[in-house]
Design a protein around this motif. Sequence first.
Motif, PDB file in Angstrom:
ATOM      1  N   VAL A   5      44.773 -28.610 -27.868  1.00 39.42           N
ATOM      2  CA  VAL A   5      44.773 -27.715 -29.033  1.00 39.42           C
ATOM      3  C   VAL A   5      43.657 -28.209 -29.941  1.00 39.42           C
ATOM      4  N   VAL A   6      42.749 -27.327 -30.289  1.00 35.68           N
ATOM      5  CA  VAL A   6      41.618 -27.732 -31.132  1.00 35.68           C
ATOM      6  C   VAL A   6      41.874 -27.251 -32.560  1.00 35.68           C
ATOM      7  N   GLY A   7      41.981 -28.205 -33.500  1.00 39.72           N
ATOM      8  CA  GLY A   7      42.250 -27.868 -34.900  1.00 39.72           C
ATOM      9  C   GLY A   7      43.687 -28.189 -35.252  1.00 39.72           C
ATOM     10  N   ALA A   8      43.882 -29.061 -36.252  1.00 36.92           N
ATOM     11  CA  ALA A   8      45.235 -29.443 -36.661  1.00 36.92           C
ATOM     12  C   ALA A   8      45.589 -28.841 -38.009  1.00 36.92           C
ATOM     13  N   GLY A   9      45.208 -27.561 -38.213  1.00 32.24           N
ATOM     14  CA  GLY A   9      45.761 -26.798 -39.336  1.00 32.24           C
ATOM     15  C   GLY A   9      47.151 -26.325 -38.925  1.00 32.24           C
ATOM     16  N   MET A  10      47.756 -25.473 -39.742  1.00 27.34           N
ATOM     17  CA  MET A  10      49.123 -25.053 -39.428  1.00 27.34           C
ATOM     18  C   MET A  10      49.194 -24.231 -38.145  1.00 27.34           C
ATOM     19  N   ALA A  11      48.119 -23.487 -37.825  1.00 33.22           N
ATOM     20  CA  ALA A  11      48.146 -22.696 -36.588  1.00 33.22           C
ATOM     21  C   ALA A  11      48.161 -23.636 -35.379  1.00 33.22           C
ATOM     22  N   GLY A  12      47.254 -24.598 -35.358  1.00 36.46           N
ATOM     23  CA  GLY A  12      47.165 -25.517 -34.231  1.00 36.46           C
ATOM     24  C   GLY A  12      48.421 -26.364 -34.089  1.00 36.46           C
ATOM     25  N   LEU A  29      43.119 -32.067 -31.022  1.00 31.38           N
ATOM     26  CA  LEU A  29      41.827 -32.640 -31.410  1.00 31.38           C
ATOM     27  C   LEU A  29      41.420 -32.069 -32.758  1.00 31.38           C
ATOM     28  N   GLU A  30      41.278 -32.921 -33.752  1.00 38.03           N
ATOM     29  CA  GLU A  30      40.991 -32.484 -35.123  1.00 38.03           C
ATOM     30  C   GLU A  30      39.716 -33.164 -35.614  1.00 38.03           C
ATOM     31  N   GLY A  31      38.803 -32.350 -36.129  1.00 38.98           N
ATOM     32  CA  GLY A  31      37.521 -32.883 -36.578  1.00 38.98           C
ATOM     33  C   GLY A  31      37.605 -33.721 -37.838  1.00 38.98           C
ATOM     34  N   VAL A  35      45.332 -34.420 -40.799  1.00 38.93           N
ATOM     35  CA  VAL A  35      45.850 -33.145 -40.299  1.00 38.93           C
ATOM     36  C   VAL A  35      46.127 -32.217 -41.482  1.00 38.93           C
ATOM     37  N   GLY A  36      46.312 -30.924 -41.202  1.00 40.39           N
ATOM     38  CA  GLY A  36      46.761 -29.987 -42.249  1.00 40.39           C
ATOM     39  C   GLY A  36      45.791 -28.871 -42.574  1.00 40.39           C
ATOM     40  N   GLY A  37      44.495 -29.077 -42.346  1.00 37.68           N
ATOM     41  CA  GLY A  37      43.530 -28.030 -42.689  1.00 37.68           C
ATOM     42  C   GLY A  37      43.638 -27.675 -44.166  1.00 37.68           C
ATOM     43  N   LYS A  38      43.957 -26.419 -44.465  1.00 40.12           N
ATOM     44  CA  LYS A  38      43.981 -25.951 -45.857  1.00 40.12           C
ATOM     45  C   LYS A  38      45.234 -26.392 -46.602  1.00 40.12           C
ATOM     46  N   ARG A 383      36.967 -28.988 -53.136  1.00 43.02           N
ATOM     47  CA  ARG A 383      36.120 -27.883 -52.669  1.00 43.02           C
ATOM     48  C   ARG A 383      36.610 -27.430 -51.305  1.00 43.02           C
ATOM     49  N   TRP A 384      36.713 -26.118 -51.168  1.00 43.68           N
ATOM     50  CA  TRP A 384      37.121 -25.539 -49.891  1.00 43.68           C
ATOM     51  C   TRP A 384      35.982 -24.657 -49.394  1.00 43.68           C
ATOM     52  N   GLY A 385      34.955 -25.299 -48.839  1.00 41.57           N
ATOM     53  CA  GLY A 385      33.841 -24.535 -48.256  1.00 41.57           C
ATOM     54  C   GLY A 385      34.376 -23.731 -47.078  1.00 41.57           C
ATOM     55  N   GLY A 386      34.055 -22.452 -47.003  1.00 44.94           N
ATOM     56  CA  GLY A 386      34.594 -21.619 -45.916  1.00 44.94           C
ATOM     57  C   GLY A 386      36.099 -21.601 -45.944  1.00 44.94           C
ATOM     58  N   GLY A 387      36.677 -21.412 -47.136  1.00 45.35           N
ATOM     59  CA  GLY A 387      38.129 -21.538 -47.299  1.00 45.35           C
ATOM     60  C   GLY A 387      38.926 -20.375 -46.738  1.00 45.35           C
ATOM     61  N   LEU A 388      38.466 -19.168 -47.021  1.00 43.99           N
ATOM     62  CA  LEU A 388      39.295 -18.006 -46.676  1.00 43.99           C
ATOM     63  C   LEU A 388      38.493 -16.944 -45.930  1.00 43.99           C
ATOM     64  N   GLY A 416      45.020 -18.569 -35.554  1.00 49.27           N
ATOM     65  CA  GLY A 416      44.642 -19.049 -36.888  1.00 49.27           C
ATOM     66  C   GLY A 416      44.393 -17.916 -37.863  1.00 49.27           C
ATOM     67  N   ALA A 417      43.890 -18.306 -39.028  1.00 52.58           N
ATOM     68  CA  ALA A 417      43.777 -17.380 -40.154  1.00 52.58           C
ATOM     69  C   ALA A 417      42.721 -16.305 -39.951  1.00 52.58           C
ATOM     70  N   ALA A 418      41.858 -16.462 -38.949  1.00 54.06           N
ATOM     71  CA  ALA A 418      40.765 -15.495 -38.795  1.00 54.06           C
ATOM     72  C   ALA A 418      41.230 -14.152 -38.256  1.00 54.06           C
ATOM     73  N   ALA A 426      51.930 -16.408 -41.484  1.00 53.12           N
ATOM     74  CA  ALA A 426      51.152 -15.633 -40.501  1.00 53.12           C
ATOM     75  C   ALA A 426      50.406 -16.559 -39.539  1.00 53.12           C
ATOM     76  N   VAL A 427      49.836 -17.656 -40.048  1.00 47.76           N
ATOM     77  CA  VAL A 427      49.090 -18.534 -39.134  1.00 47.76           C
ATOM     78  C   VAL A 427      50.056 -19.325 -38.235  1.00 47.76           C
ATOM     79  N   ILE A 428      51.229 -19.641 -38.773  1.00 43.61           N
ATOM     80  CA  ILE A 428      52.243 -20.298 -37.925  1.00 43.61           C
ATOM     81  C   ILE A 428      52.617 -19.345 -36.785  1.00 43.61           C
TER      82      ILE A 428
HETATM   83  C1  LIG Z   1      42.485 -23.169 -51.692  1.00 43.73           C
HETATM   84  C2  LIG Z   1      43.412 -22.396 -50.805  1.00 43.73           C
HETATM   85  C3  LIG Z   1      44.684 -22.074 -51.259  1.00 43.73           C
HETATM   86  C4  LIG Z   1      45.555 -21.377 -50.444  1.00 43.73           C
HETATM   87  N1  LIG Z   1      46.820 -21.112 -50.909  1.00 43.73           N
HETATM   88  C5  LIG Z   1      47.715 -20.543 -50.075  1.00 43.73           C
HETATM   89  C6  LIG Z   1      49.077 -20.443 -50.470  1.00 43.73           C
HETATM   90  O1  LIG Z   1      49.491 -20.880 -51.562  1.00 43.73           O
HETATM   91  N2  LIG Z   1      49.953 -19.854 -49.592  1.00 43.73           N
HETATM   92  C7  LIG Z   1      49.546 -19.398 -48.357  1.00 43.73           C
HETATM   93  O2  LIG Z   1      50.377 -18.886 -47.594  1.00 43.73           O
HETATM   94  N3  LIG Z   1      48.264 -19.517 -47.949  1.00 43.73           N
HETATM   95  C8  LIG Z   1      47.355 -20.094 -48.781  1.00 43.73           C
HETATM   96  N4  LIG Z   1      46.054 -20.256 -48.359  1.00 43.73           N
HETATM   97  C9  LIG Z   1      45.684 -19.812 -47.000  1.00 43.73           C
HETATM   98  C10 LIG Z   1      46.233 -20.722 -45.923  1.00 43.73           C
HETATM   99  O3  LIG Z   1      46.445 -22.005 -46.420  1.00 43.73           O
HETATM  100  C11 LIG Z   1      45.260 -20.813 -44.737  1.00 43.73           C
HETATM  101  O4  LIG Z   1      44.819 -19.524 -44.358  1.00 43.73           O
HETATM  102  C12 LIG Z   1      45.931 -21.466 -43.529  1.00 43.73           C
HETATM  103  O5  LIG Z   1      46.520 -22.698 -43.885  1.00 43.73           O
HETATM  104  C13 LIG Z   1      44.893 -21.662 -42.427  1.00 43.73           C
HETATM  105  O6  LIG Z   1      45.481 -22.304 -41.326  1.00 43.73           O
HETATM  106  P1  LIG Z   1      44.709 -22.435 -39.962  1.00 43.73           P
HETATM  107  O7  LIG Z   1      45.487 -23.373 -39.115  1.00 43.73           O
HETATM  108  O8  LIG Z   1      44.400 -21.093 -39.406  1.00 43.73           O
HETATM  109  O9  LIG Z   1      43.287 -23.037 -40.317  1.00 43.73           O
HETATM  110  P2  LIG Z   1      42.835 -24.372 -41.068  1.00 43.73           P
HETATM  111  O10 LIG Z   1      43.859 -24.820 -42.024  1.00 43.73           O
HETATM  112  O11 LIG Z   1      41.470 -24.053 -41.563  1.00 43.73           O
HETATM  113  O12 LIG Z   1      42.744 -25.450 -39.904  1.00 43.73           O
HETATM  114  C14 LIG Z   1      41.702 -25.461 -38.975  1.00 43.73           C
HETATM  115  C15 LIG Z   1      41.448 -26.888 -38.592  1.00 43.73           C
HETATM  116  O13 LIG Z   1      40.436 -26.923 -37.574  1.00 43.73           O
HETATM  117  C16 LIG Z   1      39.618 -28.072 -37.817  1.00 43.73           C
HETATM  118  N5  LIG Z   1      38.360 -27.877 -37.101  1.00 43.73           N
HETATM  119  C17 LIG Z   1      37.352 -27.007 -37.386  1.00 43.73           C
HETATM  120  N6  LIG Z   1      36.369 -27.104 -36.451  1.00 43.73           N
HETATM  121  C18 LIG Z   1      36.779 -28.039 -35.558  1.00 43.73           C
HETATM  122  C19 LIG Z   1      36.204 -28.563 -34.355  1.00 43.73           C
HETATM  123  N7  LIG Z   1      35.029 -28.131 -33.894  1.00 43.73           N
HETATM  124  N8  LIG Z   1      36.896 -29.517 -33.689  1.00 43.73           N
HETATM  125  C20 LIG Z   1      38.098 -29.962 -34.122  1.00 43.73           C
HETATM  126  N9  LIG Z   1      38.675 -29.487 -35.266  1.00 43.73           N
HETATM  127  C21 LIG Z   1      38.032 -28.540 -35.955  1.00 43.73           C
HETATM  128  C22 LIG Z   1      39.502 -28.128 -39.319  1.00 43.73           C
HETATM  129  O14 LIG Z   1      39.107 -29.404 -39.761  1.00 43.73           O
HETATM  130  C23 LIG Z   1      40.915 -27.754 -39.736  1.00 43.73           C
HETATM  131  O15 LIG Z   1      41.747 -28.879 -39.903  1.00 43.73           O
HETATM  132  C24 LIG Z   1      45.148 -20.953 -49.153  1.00 43.73           C
HETATM  133  C25 LIG Z   1      43.870 -21.267 -48.694  1.00 43.73           C
HETATM  134  C26 LIG Z   1      43.002 -21.985 -49.505  1.00 43.73           C
HETATM  135  C27 LIG Z   1      41.632 -22.323 -49.000  1.00 43.73           C
END
Ligand SMILES: Cc1cc2nc3c(=O)[nH]c(=O)nc-3n(C[C@H](O)[C@H](O)[C@H](O)COP(=O)(O)OP(=O)(O)OC[C@H]3O[C@@H](n4cnc5c(N)ncnc54)[C@H](O)[C@@H]3O)c2cc1C
Length: 446
Positions: A5-12, A29-31, A35-38, A383-388, A416-418, A426-428
Amino acid sequence: MRVAVVGAGMAGLSAALDLREAGVDVVVLEGADRVGGKLALGDVGGVRVDLGAEAMLARRPEAVDLARRVGLGEDLTHPETVAAAVWTHGAIRPLPPTVMGVPSDLDALQRSGIVTQRPVGRRLDMPQQDVSVAEFLVPRVGQDVVDRLVEPLLGGVYAGHADRLSLEAAAAQVAALGADPLAAAARATDAPTRTDPVFAGIVGGVGRLPQAVVDAGGLDVRVGATVRSVARDADGWEVHHGPTTDVSTERVDAVVLATPAPATARLLGDVAPQAAFALAGVEYASMAIVTLLLDGPVPSEASGFLVPPVDGTTIKGATFSSVKWGWLAERLDGRSIVRASIGRAGQSTILLGSDESVVDLAVADLRAALGSLPGVVASHVQRWGGGLPQYEVGHTALVETVDRCVAGVPGLEVCGAAYRGIGIPAVIASGQEAALRTLQDAALGG
Ligand SMILES: Cc1cc2nc3c(=O)[nH]c(=O)nc-3n(C[C@H](O)[C@H](O)[C@H](O)COP(=O)(O)OP(=O)(O)OC[C@H]3O[C@@H](n4cnc5c(N)ncnc54)[C@H](O)[C@@H]3O)c2cc1C
């Protein structure tokens, strides 16, 4: 079977937990170095708070169910108040009931002073294809409602703009109102109202959830393991990760990419080029969360406020965290925590400034909004570059293209969130669906 699983955000993490519980050998595998992403916790003046996401929609089951499953059930909590507000026309004004910004009680809207004239609704045929939220709503409810209610709400969720975001993908509740949204929204308030809480949190912050998932599943997570490329051969997959000077290779039977769209696009370049091309077109909004520890209470009973972009302020909204979350207030001894959020899609120049300048701008706006502000004891800029991701017009068709291409590659899943929802539940859900498809594929011998 072994899966990467690539990425340890909530989806991964959700995908990994389900795979692990089904008896699969999983490596995550998390870059980043955590863990946790956003979802992230951090200290502000010695107080541990969420620096990213801070609330979970409770009217979808996935997030609260997962929290219970990983042992955080007792710590689930709900906001003390959900009274939201809009800072406009020189005051913080109570947000009247709306369906994603379309007012459902015009008297309450007029009393709030958010718009200057009572809106007049128009019934117009539904568009035949996807359009922007603004293109749909402006002729039907008027520019003022879009500017001062819809825009701030879309800004709060997507950090995006009504004239770019897709009606179908980003505002399905608005599309569901039909040809005369103002009349339909008014009827919606006549329906029996639900009394169960809309949002949930976790005592100590929702940022506790990712590590709890790792612990509950006993997951094998490698941090600092940026995946550089994935390649498929007759025996399965090779996943190359780690620093460019010291790349490691993982051999697996299947890969789940739970990364944001730009990273996923890069990784899919060779194995699913059409999906890669589509994903490269998903724009992201960068933003920053400024967290302030103040030496007194915030002079407001609302849980925070949103700001219409037409008003030209730096902050796009603020959350009075210690008003909103009882567990936090208890830890503060009369002090308070406020989060201001800065940055909308296409407007990231402000984020290039130093932390100090970003804090100064946020404090100036908060002071202007509230009239006065207790002293700032400590501050933090995350800072959340490329946050949403921005679900722009045509997003649904884009996701269908990605799904079709990925489905044609055995042992490959994306989540994931995309794709189909950016909120935590939704991402879970998308991670859990990716895990299920991986298991079904394996059962079919894919
Ligand atoms: C500031 C902010 C506030 C928010 N507030 C809320 C809220 O209150 N409630 C809510 O429901 N949602 C909220 N959201 C949205 C929600 O948190 C995110 O959409 C969701 O958590 C994204 O989860 P994800 O697993 O899809 O992606 P991410 O959390 O982005 O995880 C992706 C992971 O992949 C990793 N990664 C990237 N490239 C690589 C690579 N090449 N190799 C290995 N790892 C890699 C990253 O480091 C990251 O850990 C918020 C978002 C932001 C930015």
